[in-house]
Design a protein around this motif. Structure first.
Motif, PDB file in Angstrom:
ATOM      1  N   ILE A  62       0.847  -1.175   0.084  1.00 16.40           N
ATOM      2  CA  ILE A  62      -0.086   0.147   0.060  1.00 16.40           C
ATOM      3  C   ILE A  62       0.913   1.170  -0.149  1.00 16.40           C
ATOM      4  CG2 ILE A  62      -1.933   1.248   1.316  1.00 16.40           C
ATOM      5  CD1 ILE A  62      -2.404  -1.870   0.732  1.00 16.40           C
ATOM      6  N   MET A  63       0.997   2.038  -0.957  1.00 15.15           N
ATOM      7  CA  MET A  63       1.990   2.992  -1.313  1.00 15.15           C
ATOM      8  C   MET A  63       1.424   4.401  -0.840  1.00 15.15           C
ATOM      9  SD  MET A  63       4.391   1.203  -2.799  1.00 15.15           S
ATOM     10  CE  MET A  63       5.527   2.035  -3.615  1.00 15.15           C
ATOM     11  N   ALA A  64       1.691   4.955   0.286  1.00 14.39           N
ATOM     12  CA  ALA A  64       1.107   6.359   0.705  1.00 14.39           C
ATOM     13  C   ALA A  64       1.524   7.343  -0.319  1.00 14.39           C
ATOM     14  CB  ALA A  64       1.625   6.741   2.066  1.00 14.39           C
ATOM     15  N   LEU A  65       0.392   8.249  -0.699  1.00  9.49           N
ATOM     16  CA  LEU A  65       0.732   9.406  -1.753  1.00  9.49           C
ATOM     17  C   LEU A  65       0.328  10.426  -1.167  1.00  9.49           C
ATOM     18  CD1 LEU A  65       2.009   9.952  -4.582  1.00  9.49           C
ATOM     19  CD2 LEU A  65      -0.224   9.496  -5.396  1.00  9.49           C
ATOM     20  N   ASP A  66       1.013  10.885  -0.114  1.00 11.53           N
ATOM     21  CA  ASP A  66      -0.055  11.997   0.830  1.00 11.53           C
ATOM     22  C   ASP A  66       0.663  13.076   1.138  1.00 11.53           C
ATOM     23  OD1 ASP A  66       1.482  10.938   2.582  1.00 11.53           O
ATOM     24  OD2 ASP A  66      -0.162   9.484   3.494  1.00 11.53           O
ATOM     25  N   GLY A  67       1.791  13.628   0.662  1.00 15.78           N
ATOM     26  CA  GLY A  67       2.582  14.870   1.113  1.00 15.78           C
ATOM     27  C   GLY A  67       3.059  14.757   2.531  1.00 15.78           C
ATOM     28  N   GLY A  68       3.095  13.434   2.966  1.00  8.69           N
ATOM     29  CA  GLY A  68       3.546  13.113   4.302  1.00  8.69           C
ATOM     30  C   GLY A  68       2.851  13.036   5.549  1.00  8.69           C
ATOM     31  N   VAL A  69       1.364  13.344   5.252  1.00 11.49           N
ATOM     32  CA  VAL A  69       0.429  13.590   6.201  1.00 11.49           C
ATOM     33  C   VAL A  69       0.093  12.438   7.196  1.00 11.49           C
ATOM     34  CG1 VAL A  69      -1.579  13.335   4.894  1.00 11.49           C
ATOM     35  CG2 VAL A  69      -1.467  14.832   6.620  1.00 11.49           C
ATOM     36  N   SER A  70       0.374  11.248   6.830  1.00 12.69           N
ATOM     37  CA  SER A  70       0.277   9.963   7.131  1.00 12.69           C
ATOM     38  C   SER A  70       1.305   9.450   8.319  1.00 12.69           C
ATOM     39  CB  SER A  70      -0.301   8.768   6.497  1.00 12.69           C
ATOM     40  OG  SER A  70       0.749   8.171   5.865  1.00 12.69           O
ATOM     41  N   THR A  71       2.597  10.203   7.967  1.00 16.51           N
ATOM     42  CA  THR A  71       3.575   9.673   8.510  1.00 16.51           C
ATOM     43  C   THR A  71       4.314  10.829   9.559  1.00 16.51           C
ATOM     44  OG1 THR A  71       4.771   9.444   6.439  1.00 16.51           O
ATOM     45  CG2 THR A  71       4.332   7.379   7.673  1.00 16.51           C
ATOM     46  N   VAL A  72       4.354  12.090   8.761  1.00 10.90           N
ATOM     47  CA  VAL A  72       5.251  12.836   9.327  1.00 10.90           C
ATOM     48  C   VAL A  72       4.514  13.703  10.021  1.00 10.90           C
ATOM     49  CG1 VAL A  72       6.765  14.839   8.673  1.00 10.90           C
ATOM     50  CG2 VAL A  72       6.756  12.676   7.428  1.00 10.90           C
ATOM     51  N   LYS A  73       4.986  14.313  11.424  1.00 10.58           N
ATOM     52  CA  LYS A  73       4.232  15.242  12.331  1.00 10.58           C
ATOM     53  C   LYS A  73       4.582  16.784  12.042  1.00 10.58           C
ATOM     54  CE  LYS A  73       3.475  15.386  17.335  1.00 10.58           C
ATOM     55  NZ  LYS A  73       2.119  15.978  17.305  1.00 10.58           N
TER      56      LYS A  73
END
Ligand SMILES: NC(=O)c1ccc[n+]([C@@H]2O[C@H](COP(=O)([O-])OP(=O)(O)OC[C@H]3O[C@@H](n4cnc5c(N)ncnc54)[C@H](OP(=O)(O)O)[C@@H]3O)[C@@H](O)[C@H]2O)c1
Length: 230
Positions: A219-230
């Protein structure tokens, strides 16, 4: 030249993907309500409603090397106001549609020496957002399906999933129809941008091609970092 099927290539991510892939693949793309213009001699378009009782794939060649399923929905509502049939309707489009199309195309994908399937999820499976229970349920199923099929169809067919955050397409229009909404959505992402259909097209192109030949079940996150970076 390899053959790629894009279910829903007339809008948004599927349209951008068609533009990215057309110079190097033979594209078979479906449309539903919006017949696309002919943009390249390698592109063949045909009508398909994934909710019809019979799905007609007669326009396809005997072998398919890639399969991408783009139809989706973003219905945001408070959980207490959603009827069970709303969940079923969304699931029919996002999950059963993908399953039926994939089952119909499987014999063609099995004829390829190395085929790749790409499905779409959403960031709202990895992260909990208010009012996202319909889309999170359907896309959660897509993520499970991705992993199960990656196991079952290996080694000749790879199956991966792209999980975008909000991306500027007709599907997300109501969430992005003013400069203020675009800016507010950009600001909640660490990279301070919303997604573009080309971002998703580029990742999908990578997953379809030889460069990703050792990647499956992801499952490749493509989200500008929102799901992993605070
Ligand atoms: N955009 C976002 O913010 C976002 C965020 C997370 C996930 N995603 C996911 O990414 C995927 C692509 O989304 P998108 O934004 O590119 O969507 P889109 O702009 O709405 O494009 C959807 C495509 O699917 C086709 N389609 C819709 N209903 C169909 C049906 N019943 N039968 C056959 N084809 C049908 C449409 O055809 P016509 O236009 O011809 O009717 C269109 O080509 C979806 O799975 C979506 O859930 C999008």
């Amino acid at each position: 030249m390899k053959n790629i099927l894009i279910i829903g290539h007339s809008s948004g991510i599927g349209k951008a993907l068609t533009e990215v892939l057309a110079p190097k693949y033979q594209i078979y793309g479906t449309f539903y309500k919006n017949k696309p213009d002919q943009i390249h001699s390698n592109v063949n378009s045909f009508y398909l409603n994934v909710e019809d009782s019979e799905l007609n794939f007669d326009a396809l060649p005997d072998t398919l090397d890639g399969f991408v399923y783009c139809p989706g929905a973003i219905q945001l509502k408070p959980f207490s106001r959603i009827k069970p049939e709303d969940f079923i309707k969304d699931y029919e489009l996002q999950v059963i549609g993908a399953i039926r199309c994939l089952q119909a195309c499987l014999p063609r994908l099995k004829k390829s020496s190395s085929a790749s399937v790409v499905l779409f999820s959403t960031v709202a499976v990895k992260m909990g957002f208010n009012f996202h229970s319909i889309v999170s349920s359907s896309k959660g199923a897509i993520e499970g399906l991705t992993k199960a099929l990656a196991a079952e169809l290996a080694p000749n067919i790879r199956v991966n999933c792209v999980a975008p955050s909000i991306t500027e397409t007709p599907l997300a229009h109501s969430l992005l129809n003013t400069p203020e909404k675009i800016e507010a959505n950009a600001q909640r992402h660490p990279l301070k941008k919303i997604g573009s259909p080309i971002d998703a097209a580029n990742l999908t192109s990578f997953l379809l091609g030889e460069e990703s030949q050792w990647i499956t079940g992801q499952i490749m996150a493509l989200d500008g970092g929102v799901s992993t970076v605070k």
